[in-house]
Scaffold this active site. Structure first.
Site, mmCIF file in Angstrom:
data_model
loop_
_atom_site.group_PDB
_atom_site.id
_atom_site.type_symbol
_atom_site.label_atom_id
_atom_site.label_comp_id
_atom_site.label_asym_id
_atom_site.label_seq_id
_atom_site.Cartn_x
_atom_site.Cartn_y
_atom_site.Cartn_z
ATOM 1 N N CYS A 34 52.051 65.770 34.072
ATOM 2 C CA CYS A 34 50.593 65.716 34.202
ATOM 3 C C CYS A 34 49.986 64.421 33.676
ATOM 4 C CB CYS A 34 49.972 66.923 33.501
ATOM 5 S SG CYS A 34 50.695 68.474 34.052
ATOM 6 N N HIS A 59 41.938 66.179 28.411
ATOM 7 C CA HIS A 59 42.956 66.714 29.313
ATOM 8 C C HIS A 59 42.695 68.206 29.527
ATOM 9 C CE1 HIS A 59 46.784 67.058 31.334
ATOM 10 N NE2 HIS A 59 47.191 67.975 30.488
ATOM 11 N N GLU A 107 44.810 69.554 21.530
ATOM 12 C CA GLU A 107 44.071 68.346 21.884
ATOM 13 C C GLU A 107 42.797 68.220 21.066
ATOM 14 O OE1 GLU A 107 42.309 65.838 25.688
ATOM 15 O OE2 GLU A 107 42.839 67.947 25.951
ATOM 16 N N LYS A 130 38.512 69.716 34.579
ATOM 17 C CA LYS A 130 39.448 70.668 35.187
ATOM 18 C C LYS A 130 38.824 72.058 35.273
ATOM 19 C CE LYS A 130 43.725 68.362 33.766
ATOM 20 N NZ LYS A 130 43.121 67.263 33.010
ATOM 21 N N HIS A 154 43.821 72.111 37.833
ATOM 22 C CA HIS A 154 44.734 71.123 37.270
ATOM 23 C C HIS A 154 45.561 70.496 38.387
ATOM 24 C CE1 HIS A 154 47.227 68.948 34.691
ATOM 25 N NE2 HIS A 154 47.839 69.906 34.018
ATOM 26 N N PHE A 213 54.173 67.823 30.375
ATOM 27 C CA PHE A 213 55.445 68.397 29.953
ATOM 28 C C PHE A 213 56.463 67.279 29.756
ATOM 29 C CE2 PHE A 213 55.243 72.979 31.859
ATOM 30 C CZ PHE A 213 54.256 73.308 30.944
#
Length: 407
Positions: A163, A301, A312, A330, A335, A394
């Protein structure tokens, strides 16, 4: 005001997303608080715990040549649509092909082609598999198609970092220009993997929202009742230029790409480590020559997962503080994985340019552990002297970009 020739400016924007078929309609929908998320009607989705997604608002086959589109994976199609728009928005720069590069990131590449052609192979045998299978499924396909379209001979690169891919692509574009290897870079991310396998995998990992009865309210970053992200598809691309090159051709700039920070956690294949996120933000600030107090906006994010959003929030608090306005778009697009970072960059660029911060949708009760100034309800209009956007993926990939107003 004259441009500092050492700067890198953004002269072109392009996108195709669940909110709109171009950058302007996507941005207007964000400001209006619209959602691009809806139910999945396909038969294969019936057994999934989460049966919602952010599908494209405009099919790429409506704007691409029919024959060409048939030879491209959906991921490649959206990349080309967004790149064409960005290139036109930049005024179709006349640049030495050797000084023009392309960097298009993706998380899964041509996943739909790989899965679809495997089904053909199993059902009908080798002779029915498309001869275009490999160029359609390869992860570098989006960058390759864009480079062919624009005649870019300065390199066609493909960061594949989950991502964070789209943001890393933009960071790499910044490096290519600052290292003197290019005058113009077309950079961004593309993703199209709304299918049974990817969604089943995320469902098994308990990462995808199951709020099927309220799809438009399912993605709710920082809300106390968030239950996972919603998968989306699309692409966002920017044109980056050496400021001196842009000034010489009297190009209009949307914003300045002031700095970037890329780090890795070296910690866990799926779990984030706040320390790596903090380092990415600090590197971006250092590269931009800015202090934390200079940042007026953070585009988070914030995918809407219980653990990820909180990690975050803590890292932003540590690296920058609680003073900036925070938005998480998002909540409206879902996403977009490999395109998430470039779409976040596009929203951040436009927020800096227009002096308006989109509200984060669906935040009904802010998680009490989140100490940030999350913009909710309505867009906040205020000058944005500098903004930072985060992308985390990831594998422990972290990328932060800093944008400031155009010269």
């Amino acid at each position: 005001m004259s441009m500092n020739t050492d700067n890198v400016v953004v002269t072109g924007l392009g996108a195709t997303t669940p909110l709109g078929g171009d950058a302007a309609s996507t941005w207007n929908a964000m400001l209006a608080g619209q959602s691009g998320i809806g139910p999945l009607e396909e038969e294969w989705a019936a057994a999934l715990p989460g049966r919602i997604a952010g599908r494209l608002a405009v099919e790429p086959t409506e704007v691409l040549d029919r024959v060409q589109a048939r030879r491209m994976d959906r991921c490649e199609q959206v990349a080309l649509v967004a790149a064409r728009e960005a290139w036109a928005d930049a005024g179709t720069p006349e640049v030495d092909p050797e000084r023009l590069a392309v960097v298009i990131g993706t998380g899964t590449g041509g996943a739909l082609t790989m899965l679809g052609q495997d089904d053909v192979l199993e059902a009908s045998g080798v002779r029915r598999v498309s001869p275009h299978t490999v160029p359609m499924l390869m992860a570098n396909g989006p960058a390759a198609w864009v480079s062919i379209e624009l005649g870019a001979r300065g390199g066609a690169h493909t960061p594949v970092s989950a991502c964070a891919s789209g943001a890393e692509a933009i960071a790499m574009g910044l490096d290519l220009i600052r290292l003197g290897r290019a005058d113009v870079v077309v950079a961004g991310g593309a993703e199209a993997c709304v299918c049974a396998l990817t969604m089943a995998g995320f469902a098994q990992a308990k990462a995808h929202s199951t709020r099927n009865d309220e799809p438009q309210r399912a993605s709710r970053p920082f809300d106390v009742d968030r239950d996972g992200f919603v998968i989306g598809e699309g692409a966002a691309v920017v044109v980056l230029e050496r400021a001196g090159f842009a000034a010489a051709r009297s190009a209009r700039a949307h914003a300045t790409l002031a700095g970037a920070g890329v780090t890795s956690d070296a910690f866990h294949i799926t779990a984030a480590h706040p320390e790596g996120q903090v380092r990415a933000m600090r590197r971006a600030l250092d590269a931009a020559g800015l202090a934390p107090q200079d940042i007026g906006l953070v585009h988070a994010h914030a995918t809407s997962t219980p653990k990820g959003d909180l990690a975050e929030a803590q890292s932003v608090t540590e690296a920058i503080g609680t003073h900036p306005a925070v938005t998480a778009t998002k909540s409206m697009t879902g996403h977009l994985f490999g395109a998430a970072g470039s779409l976040g960059a596009l929203a951040t660029i436009l927020a800096v340019r227009d002096g308006v911060v989109p509200a984060t949708a669906n935040v009904e009760t802010l998680d009490p552990e989140v100490k940030l100034d999350v913009v909710t309800g309505a867009p906040r209009r205020a000058a944005v002297p500098a903004a930072l956007t985060n992308s985390f993926g990831f594998g422990g990939h972290n990328a932060s970009l800093v944008f400031t107003p155009a010269p």
